[in-house]
Design an enzyme around this catalytic site. Structure first.
Site, PDB file in Angstrom:
ATOM      1  N   HIS A 136      -8.023  -5.069  -1.196  1.00  0.00           N
ATOM      2  CA  HIS A 136      -6.749  -4.525  -0.711  1.00  0.00           C
ATOM      3  C   HIS A 136      -5.950  -5.531   0.113  1.00  0.00           C
ATOM      4  O   HIS A 136      -4.723  -5.503   0.099  1.00  0.00           O
ATOM      5  CB  HIS A 136      -7.036  -3.281   0.123  1.00  0.00           C
ATOM      6  CG  HIS A 136      -5.844  -2.413   0.359  1.00  0.00           C
ATOM      7  ND1 HIS A 136      -5.164  -1.790  -0.664  1.00  0.00           N
ATOM      8  CD2 HIS A 136      -5.209  -2.050   1.506  1.00  0.00           C
ATOM      9  CE1 HIS A 136      -4.168  -1.072  -0.159  1.00  0.00           C
ATOM     10  NE2 HIS A 136      -4.161  -1.225   1.149  1.00  0.00           N
ATOM     11  N   ASP A 167      -9.995  -3.775  -5.243  1.00  0.00           N
ATOM     12  CA  ASP A 167      -9.390  -2.960  -4.193  1.00  0.00           C
ATOM     13  C   ASP A 167      -9.987  -1.553  -4.196  1.00  0.00           C
ATOM     14  O   ASP A 167      -9.846  -0.816  -5.173  1.00  0.00           O
ATOM     15  CB  ASP A 167      -7.875  -2.890  -4.429  1.00  0.00           C
ATOM     16  CG  ASP A 167      -7.106  -2.285  -3.263  1.00  0.00           C
ATOM     17  OD1 ASP A 167      -7.726  -1.576  -2.447  1.00  0.00           O
ATOM     18  OD2 ASP A 167      -5.896  -2.520  -3.184  1.00  0.00           O
ATOM     19  N   SER A 201       0.842  -1.191   0.000  1.00  0.00           N
ATOM     20  CA  SER A 201       0.000   0.000   0.000  1.00  0.00           C
ATOM     21  C   SER A 201       0.883   1.248   0.000  1.00  0.00           C
ATOM     22  O   SER A 201       1.663   1.448  -0.929  1.00  0.00           O
ATOM     23  CB  SER A 201      -0.969  -0.044   1.178  1.00  0.00           C
ATOM     24  OG  SER A 201      -2.006   0.893   1.022  1.00  0.00           O
TER      25      SER A 201
END
Length: 690
Positions: free
Chosen positions: A663, A628, A543
């Protein structure tokens, strides 16, 4: 050595080459040509075709590591006690806990009434709910205050939109109504009939709070609050005393809290203090007071209190003043105690205040690096604090601590099967020096028989954003690398909050590049100290940590042999310029508002996608999730395509997109182990340890 090299693999396999469709993007008179902007259109068949082609290429390149992946999977799984039980906690007349069963991917939530010897009542079996779904995630799981009803929510594609259900625990019948597209935040009123839930807007921002009465149609639900400002995130919770509901509105730098008597859930919320730019405050309740943790005139936060009857700022009085070297990170309330969580010198501490007398003490911990976190503490009228403890060598452990006698009892240390002996591993803290002279903490863990007398394979990770302090926590998965002679290191770089709030602020906005240069300094320090070499050094991050990986491989690709970027936030400028994308406007208070030319040009100067250039790059594995909502799949896809077009080396570059997840990657513990085994196999292959 490995059975084949990346160069040999690529002589027989051709990577996908994405079509270029140049699109000119303009801001502040600056033109950027984006050849792969078209990948944002998931309805374009060419987009899905490209992602599938990359997945096929990744599978083909990694095919010779299939046996290694299986071996790693078996190792990782072999350390896990598959049939296991959490430490039960008491709430009212019940003991609540979860358990797992061998061969089942998800948890089973249970309780017993009266004693731990009573018959087990299964509240919810995630495995049954997950049947027929490639992806499954449980959001809400809350029993009503009278213990008769269960609210739970599920997401079956990774988009983080949950359908909320209500189950009668006596009859095992679901209520007729279910509520779609809810978010994580949820709370029961004390009447056990009224609930509050949140929903998101088109940009995936929780912006509306609704009140629902069980047994009524959802079209009769009452909109309690709507937050129109795109910078604010709405949440709902309850104080530890269970006396008040708290409606919280938080941007990255500002907050506002409203409260409501939990015994009167149809009443009106009252404001504690109106938002003021740059002022954060968080609320807990004890007796006649709200206890308020705030950064008002206190960069590291201070603890104040105000009467519940007069909670506005003019009535705030100091309980614990601001300190330059100690940051208050949270407060928990019990009937006779406040527990204050602090961070000092990079380590977490726990401060206990006895409310009747004002006496205080600290809970101490034995290791040089560690992490602590509050456990399940649903009982307000108790002298027992449950906390979790771990370190780089100590498995997650659950302790009960007597706040009066100061005795602690180890309730459970997570078992690590296969004869794990923590005395055979070493953890330590080092310091690297950043280009501006700032010392940067580094945590290391390695096998006891390793010394920095020759370069070792080393995996360096970090995050450095959002004030998140990277935890020095245990991972049994990690043993598959440590036992092969790999050193693992965590760079506690600026942008996190390991050394206080200023540590965070020195790594955001127009100081963001400190995050990247700190990380590079850590890598250089490990090389200079003899722990590793550029040919042995791998890096990983996910991320915003993937942004970190992308930035440093642009700046210093020569330092690293291999890089893994999981769901990386790499198309910084394009994403944050687009307010229609999930969370973009909220991100302006973390990275800066690119509508301001100063921020725009600064962000463009480090954005990984915008700074890919014709140079050699390390071997790289990039992952994405098609659904995501936090880092859209096209960011890693575009980045991979641009790297393929421009890089001048023959090192392997792989993109792996999970076509049915978001995610957090795959759901279910066995699928997650497969993902870990895949990444470890990639690392070991590149290190020549396959």
């Amino acid at each position: 050595m490995s059975r084949f090299s990346s160069r040999e693999a690529l002589t027989t396999l051709q990577p996908p080459i994405a079509e270029k469709r140049p699109q000119v993007l303009t801001a502040h008179g600056d033109e950027r040509v984006d050849d792969y902007y078209w990948m944002r259109d998931r309805d374009d068949p060419a987009v899905m075709a490209y992602l599938e082609a990359e997945n096929a290429y990744t599978e083909a390149v990694m095919q010779p590591t299939t046996d290694l992946q299986t071996k790693l999977y078996d190792e990782i799984l072999g350390r896990i006690q598959e049939t296991d039980l959490s430490v039960p906690y008491r709430k009212g007349d019940y003991y609540y806990y979860s358990r797992t069963e061998e061969g089942k991917a998800y948890s089973i939530f249970c309780r017993k009434k009266g004693s731990l010897d009573a018959p087990e009542e299964v509240l919810l079996d995630e495995n049954l709910l997950a049947e027929g779904h490639e992806y499954f995630d449980l959001g809400v799981l809350q029993v009503s205050p009278d213990h008769r009803l269960l609210a739970y929510s599920i997401d079956t594609n990774g988009a983080e939109l949950f359908t909320l259900y209500f189950l009668d625990l006596a009859t095992r019948e679901l209520y007729a109504e279910s509520i779609p597209d809810t978010y994580y935040s949820f709370v029961w009123g004390n009447d056990s009939r009224t609930v509050f839930y949140t929903q998101v807007d088109a940009a995936h921002r929780p912006h509306k709070l609704f009140r629902h009465t069980l047994g009524t149609p959802i079209d009769q639900d009452v909109l309690v609050f709507h937050e129109p400002d795109d910078a604010y995130h709405l949440g709902i919770g309850k104080t530890a005393s269970e006396a008040y509901l708290l409606l919280s509105l938080n941007s990255k730098v500002t907050s506002e809290v409203h409260f409501l008597d939990a015994n009167n859930p149809t009443g009106e919320f009252k404001l504690i203090q109106a938002r003021s730019p740059g002022v954060e405050y968080y609320v807990e309740h004890h007796g006649e007071y709200f206890y308020i943790t705030t950064n008002q005139d206190a960069i590291n936060f201070q603890l104040l209190r105000a009467p519940v009857s007069r909670p506005s700022r003019e009535n705030w009085e100091t309980v614990i003043p601001h300190r330059e070297t100690v940051m208050i990170t949270g407060v928990s309330a019990f009937a006779r105690h406040l527990v204050i969580y602090e961070r000092q010198g990079g380590l977490e501490t726990v401060r206990v205040r006895h409310m009747p007398s004002g006496d205080e003490h600290y809970i101490t911990f034995p290791e040089p690096t560690y992490e602590i976190g509050e456990g399940a503490n649903p009982e307000y009228d108790t002298n027992t604090l449950r906390f979790n403890y771990t370190s780089l060598v100590t498995p997650w452990s659950v302790f009960d601590y007597d706040l009066e006698t100061r005795d602690r009892e180890l309730k459970k240390e997570t078992p690590v099967l296969g004869g794990y002996d923590k005395t055979q591993y070493v953890s330590q803290r080092l310091e690297a020096i950043a280009p501006d002279g700032t010392p940067i903490p580094l945590s290391l863990v390695y096998r006891k028989d390793l010394q920095p007398t020759e370069p070792h394979p080393l995996l360096l990770t970090g995050y450095g954003s959002y004030g998140y302090s990277y935890p020095d926590s245990f991972s049994s998965t990690r043993l598959s690398l440590l036992d092969r002679g790999v050193v693992m290191a965590i760079a506690h770089i600026r942008g996190g909050a390991e050394l206080g709030r200023k540590w965070y602020e020195d790594g955001k906005f127009l100081n963001k590049k400190n995050t990247f240069t700190d990380f590079i300094a850590c890598a250089e320090h490990l090389i200079d100290r003899g722990w590793t070499s550029p040919q042995h050094l791998a890096i990983t991050g996910g991320s915003a940590g993937g942004l970190l990986v992308g930035a440093v491989v642009n700046l210093r690709p020569d330092l690293f042999r291999v890089a893994i970027a999981d769901v990386p936030f790499v198309d910084v400028v394009t994403t944050i310029l687009d307010p229609s994308l999930p969370l973009s406007v909220m991100e302006w208070e973390e990275w800066g508002n690119p509508n301001d030319p100063a921020f725009y040009h600064y962000m463009k100067s480090y954005s990984p996608y915008d700074n890919v250039t014709a140079q050699d790059y390390p071997a790289m594995l990039v992952t994405a999730g098609l659904n995501d909502p936090r880092v859209s799949y096209w960011e890693p896809a575009k980045w991979t395509a641009k790297l393929r077009a421009l890089k001048t080396d023959s090192n392997v570059l792989l993109l792996k997109t999970n076509m049915g997840a978001g995610h957090s990657g795959a759901s279910g513990r066995y699928e997650r182990i497969k993902e870990a085994a895949f990444e470890y196999a990639f690392l070991l292959w590149q290190w020549g340890l396959a």
